[in-house]
Design an enzyme around this catalytic site. Structure first.
Site, PDB file in Angstrom:
ATOM      1  N   ASP A 186      33.972  44.870 132.006  1.00  0.00           N
ATOM      2  CA  ASP A 186      33.369  43.836 132.851  1.00  0.00           C
ATOM      3  C   ASP A 186      31.969  44.317 133.234  1.00  0.00           C
ATOM      4  O   ASP A 186      31.827  45.231 134.052  1.00  0.00           O
ATOM      5  CB  ASP A 186      34.183  43.607 134.121  1.00  0.00           C
ATOM      6  CG  ASP A 186      35.465  42.818 133.883  1.00  0.00           C
ATOM      7  OD1 ASP A 186      35.925  42.762 132.734  1.00  0.00           O
ATOM      8  OD2 ASP A 186      36.007  42.270 134.868  1.00  0.00           O
ATOM      9  N   LYS A 190      32.470  35.787 133.850  1.00  0.00           N
ATOM     10  CA  LYS A 190      33.131  36.089 135.121  1.00  0.00           C
ATOM     11  C   LYS A 190      32.220  35.665 136.262  1.00  0.00           C
ATOM     12  O   LYS A 190      31.009  35.866 136.213  1.00  0.00           O
ATOM     13  CB  LYS A 190      33.435  37.594 135.179  1.00  0.00           C
ATOM     14  CG  LYS A 190      34.120  38.066 136.444  1.00  0.00           C
ATOM     15  CD  LYS A 190      34.418  39.565 136.355  1.00  0.00           C
ATOM     16  CE  LYS A 190      34.917  40.135 137.673  1.00  0.00           C
ATOM     17  NZ  LYS A 190      35.177  41.589 137.593  1.00  0.00           N
ATOM     18  N   LYS A 223      36.740  34.152 133.806  1.00  0.00           N
ATOM     19  CA  LYS A 223      37.439  34.958 134.812  1.00  0.00           C
ATOM     20  C   LYS A 223      36.859  34.629 136.181  1.00  0.00           C
ATOM     21  O   LYS A 223      35.650  34.754 136.392  1.00  0.00           O
ATOM     22  CB  LYS A 223      37.298  36.447 134.516  1.00  0.00           C
ATOM     23  CG  LYS A 223      37.954  37.341 135.582  1.00  0.00           C
ATOM     24  CD  LYS A 223      37.859  38.820 135.210  1.00  0.00           C
ATOM     25  CE  LYS A 223      38.391  39.708 136.323  1.00  0.00           C
ATOM     26  NZ  LYS A 223      38.334  41.156 135.966  1.00  0.00           N
TER      27      LYS A 223
END
Length: 217
Positions: free
Chosen positions: A89, A151, A180
């Site tokens: 991430d 995300k 996400k």
């Protein structure tokens, strides 16, 4: 709806201890969460603790500001993968996006993706810092750079995920990447709303309490 399969069980605070990481991994195994999300230093420990489970290890890169060099992010990502991370991430370079230096933003993401190959890359936009047009542009760049997920947030800024932003991201990327949602998702009702809105993963430090709520239904 098997909510546990959506959850990246997360512990990213700088004061996290080895004991807390062990608890995080034990909880992830107990509730069969998709992954644990940890800072890079704890990737080897998490991998060791989760060896005999299906729980994946996710590591953050360029976290939480995203303002370091691309070379630093690439090194950090490669090291995390070498240490056992299954997913990365990374935080987008927010300042470059706001400067409209889109080539720098693209290169930053692309180089990390190239470095980790087939491993999953999630790019954190930090939506609380961006305008609607900046979110849309960031999504387009992420698609061009072959990111696997977009995300919403680090959870360390002034705001987290919003349903409005998730719907905007989905409309922009269509099926080009997954989403996400992260930041402020602390209960079952909220988690369900995001899943219904089309997210593929939820980053949460409250995964256990969400599952305890589910057990009471």
């Amino acid at each position: 709806m098997e909510i546990n399969n959506y959850i990246d069980h997360t512990l990213l605070k700088p004061t996290a201890t080895q004991k807390e990481i062990k608890t995080l991994c034990d909880e992830a195994k107990e509730y069969r969460f998709f992954s644990v999300c940890v800072n890079g230093f704890y990737v080897p420990l998490a991998k060791e603790l989760l060896t005999k489970s299906n729980v994946k290890v996710c590591a953050v890169v360029g976290f939480p500001l995203g303002a370091m060099t691309t070379e630093a992010k690439v090194f950090e990502a490669k090291k995390a993968i070498e240490d056992g991370a299954d997913e990365i991430d990374m935080v987008i370079n927010i300042g470059m996006l706001k400067s409209k230096s889109y080539v720098n933003v693209y290169t930053d993401i692309r180089d990390v993706k190239v470095a980790i190959g087939s491993k999953t890359l999630k790019v954190i936009l930090e939506i609380s810092e961006l305008s609607k047009n900046e979110i849309i542009k960031a999504c387009q760049i992420c698609l061009d750079a072959k990111a696997d997920f977009i995300k919403t947030s680090t959870g360390f800024s002034k705001g987290g995920a919003t349903l409005t932003a998730v719907k905007m991201i989905r409309k922009t990327i269509k099926d080009g990447a997954k989403i996400k949602a992260s930041g402020g998702i602390r209960n079952l009702g909220t988690a369900k709303k995001y899943i219904e809105a089309g997210v593929d993963r939820i980053g949460a430090s409250s995964g256990v309490s969400i599952m305890e709520e589910l057990a009471k239904e």
